[in-house]
Design an enzyme around this catalytic site. Sequence first.
Site, mmCIF file in Angstrom:
data_model
loop_
_atom_site.group_PDB
_atom_site.id
_atom_site.type_symbol
_atom_site.label_atom_id
_atom_site.label_comp_id
_atom_site.label_asym_id
_atom_site.label_seq_id
_atom_site.Cartn_x
_atom_site.Cartn_y
_atom_site.Cartn_z
ATOM 1 N N ARG A 35 5.991 -9.804 4.196
ATOM 2 C CA ARG A 35 5.095 -9.984 5.366
ATOM 3 C C ARG A 35 4.087 -11.092 5.083
ATOM 4 N NH1 ARG A 35 4.390 -4.334 8.486
ATOM 5 N NH2 ARG A 35 6.528 -3.690 8.212
ATOM 6 N N ASN A 88 2.762 0.832 13.342
ATOM 7 C CA ASN A 88 1.383 0.328 13.426
ATOM 8 C C ASN A 88 1.321 -1.002 14.169
ATOM 9 O OD1 ASN A 88 0.761 2.476 11.803
ATOM 10 N ND2 ASN A 88 0.426 1.277 9.955
ATOM 11 N N GLY A 89 2.264 -1.897 13.822
ATOM 12 C CA GLY A 89 2.269 -3.234 14.439
ATOM 13 C C GLY A 89 2.513 -3.157 15.940
ATOM 14 N N ASP A 106 5.554 4.616 10.535
ATOM 15 C CA ASP A 106 5.993 3.363 11.150
ATOM 16 C C ASP A 106 5.413 3.199 12.557
ATOM 17 O OD1 ASP A 106 7.327 0.980 11.356
ATOM 18 O OD2 ASP A 106 9.282 1.868 11.784
ATOM 19 N N ASN A 152 7.738 -4.968 1.637
ATOM 20 C CA ASN A 152 6.632 -5.416 2.504
ATOM 21 C C ASN A 152 5.965 -6.699 1.993
ATOM 22 O OD1 ASN A 152 5.593 -2.055 3.438
ATOM 23 N ND2 ASN A 152 6.925 -3.468 4.534
ATOM 24 N N SER A 154 5.846 -0.922 0.937
ATOM 25 C CA SER A 154 7.135 -0.932 0.246
ATOM 26 C C SER A 154 7.295 -2.202 -0.573
ATOM 27 C CB SER A 154 8.275 -0.810 1.260
ATOM 28 O OG SER A 154 8.524 -2.058 1.871
HETATM 29 C C1 FPP Z 1 4.777 0.384 9.179
HETATM 30 O O1 FPP Z 1 4.363 -0.088 10.437
HETATM 31 C C2 FPP Z 1 3.616 0.674 8.385
HETATM 32 C C3 FPP Z 1 3.314 0.054 7.221
HETATM 33 C C4 FPP Z 1 4.134 -1.008 6.634
HETATM 34 C C5 FPP Z 1 2.092 0.390 6.498
HETATM 35 C C6 FPP Z 1 1.627 1.798 6.626
HETATM 36 C C7 FPP Z 1 0.188 1.797 6.279
HETATM 37 C C8 FPP Z 1 -0.733 2.593 6.828
HETATM 38 C C9 FPP Z 1 -0.453 3.690 7.749
HETATM 39 C C10 FPP Z 1 -2.149 2.389 6.522
HETATM 40 C C11 FPP Z 1 -2.421 2.175 5.103
HETATM 41 C C12 FPP Z 1 -2.723 3.416 4.408
HETATM 42 C C13 FPP Z 1 -3.026 3.409 3.112
HETATM 43 C C14 FPP Z 1 -3.442 4.638 2.428
HETATM 44 C C15 FPP Z 1 -2.948 2.152 2.377
HETATM 45 P P1 FPP Z 1 4.772 -1.544 10.866
HETATM 46 O O2 FPP Z 1 3.649 -2.443 10.546
HETATM 47 O O3 FPP Z 1 6.074 -1.925 10.245
HETATM 48 O O4 FPP Z 1 4.903 -1.365 12.411
HETATM 49 P P2 FPP Z 1 5.903 -2.133 13.379
HETATM 50 O O5 FPP Z 1 7.300 -1.714 12.982
HETATM 51 O O6 FPP Z 1 5.506 -1.631 14.716
HETATM 52 O O7 FPP Z 1 5.665 -3.583 13.187
#
Ligand code: FPP
Length: 252
Positions: A79, A30-31, A28, A76, A73
């Site tokens: 989104r 990335n965003g 978690d 997801n 998920s």
């Molecule tokens: C949560 O961060 C992350 C995800 C929903 C996706 C995770 C995906 C990856 C790490 C890359 C993809 C890898 C493969 C193998 C497909 P968030 O976007 O909810 O972050 P935030 O809570 O800060 O917005």
Amino acid sequence: MARPGISPDPSHSGGEPPAPRHIAIIMDGNGRWASAKGLPRTAGHERGVEALRRTVEAARDLGISYLTVFSFSTENWRRPAAEVNTLFALLKAYVQRDLQRLKQDGVRVRVIGQREGLPSDIEALVERAEAETVHNTRFHLTIAFNYGSRNEIVRAATAYAQALADGTCKGPATEAGFEAFLDTRELPDPDLVIRTSGEYRISNFLLWQAAYAELLFLDVLWPDFGRADLENAIQRFHERERRFGAVTPGAT
Ligand code: FPP
């Protein structure tokens, strides 16, 4: 194949504490990582794939046998379409780019989650990755994609009920009998579940399987996660006392 079970690695014979056999990660943040840098959220997911590569390598080096990561998920889908498309494209690119190396490194790749609803090219790629690594045993990488624990449990319960009704499985229903229908039927339960980004939730990830897992919530955002974080997590795992519902030997 029999499900390896919940207890610590039975092959361990004393000395150093055993590394957790199975680590599961909610990747978690990335965003937020991207927003903090003024970048689009998709840039955070791209960097997230790099963190995944680092983590697979580190986990293997550190004696972990099973790594399961949550990468898309069933929730997801809520989104924006562009972000969903990016996550699909990243899975595709990851498998296309890394499969050869994963194969050579003895990594068995599995993808858990609902296949129905996946684009046919992704489904074919996933099936290829699983088939081409089916004989690998050195390390088990499981990608939870279009995965939700409640969805998995409903699918498994439906299939188990059907098997009990048509006599394929003999009653009465048991936990072990049910587990044979979960997507994770070939995996041991996770010993340690890590969530990055400072959120304290399980978010529909491995709800059944993590019944006795140690939970660790880290402040680091997933794109920044690396070997030192994994080492630190394993260290903290060793500080926990696991009792699986029993009491500490010698406790009064
Ligand atoms: C949560 O961060 C992350 C995800 C929903 C996706 C995770 C995906 C990856 C790490 C890359 C993809 C890898 C493969 C193998 C497909 P968030 O976007 O909810 O972050 P935030 O809570 O800060 O917005």
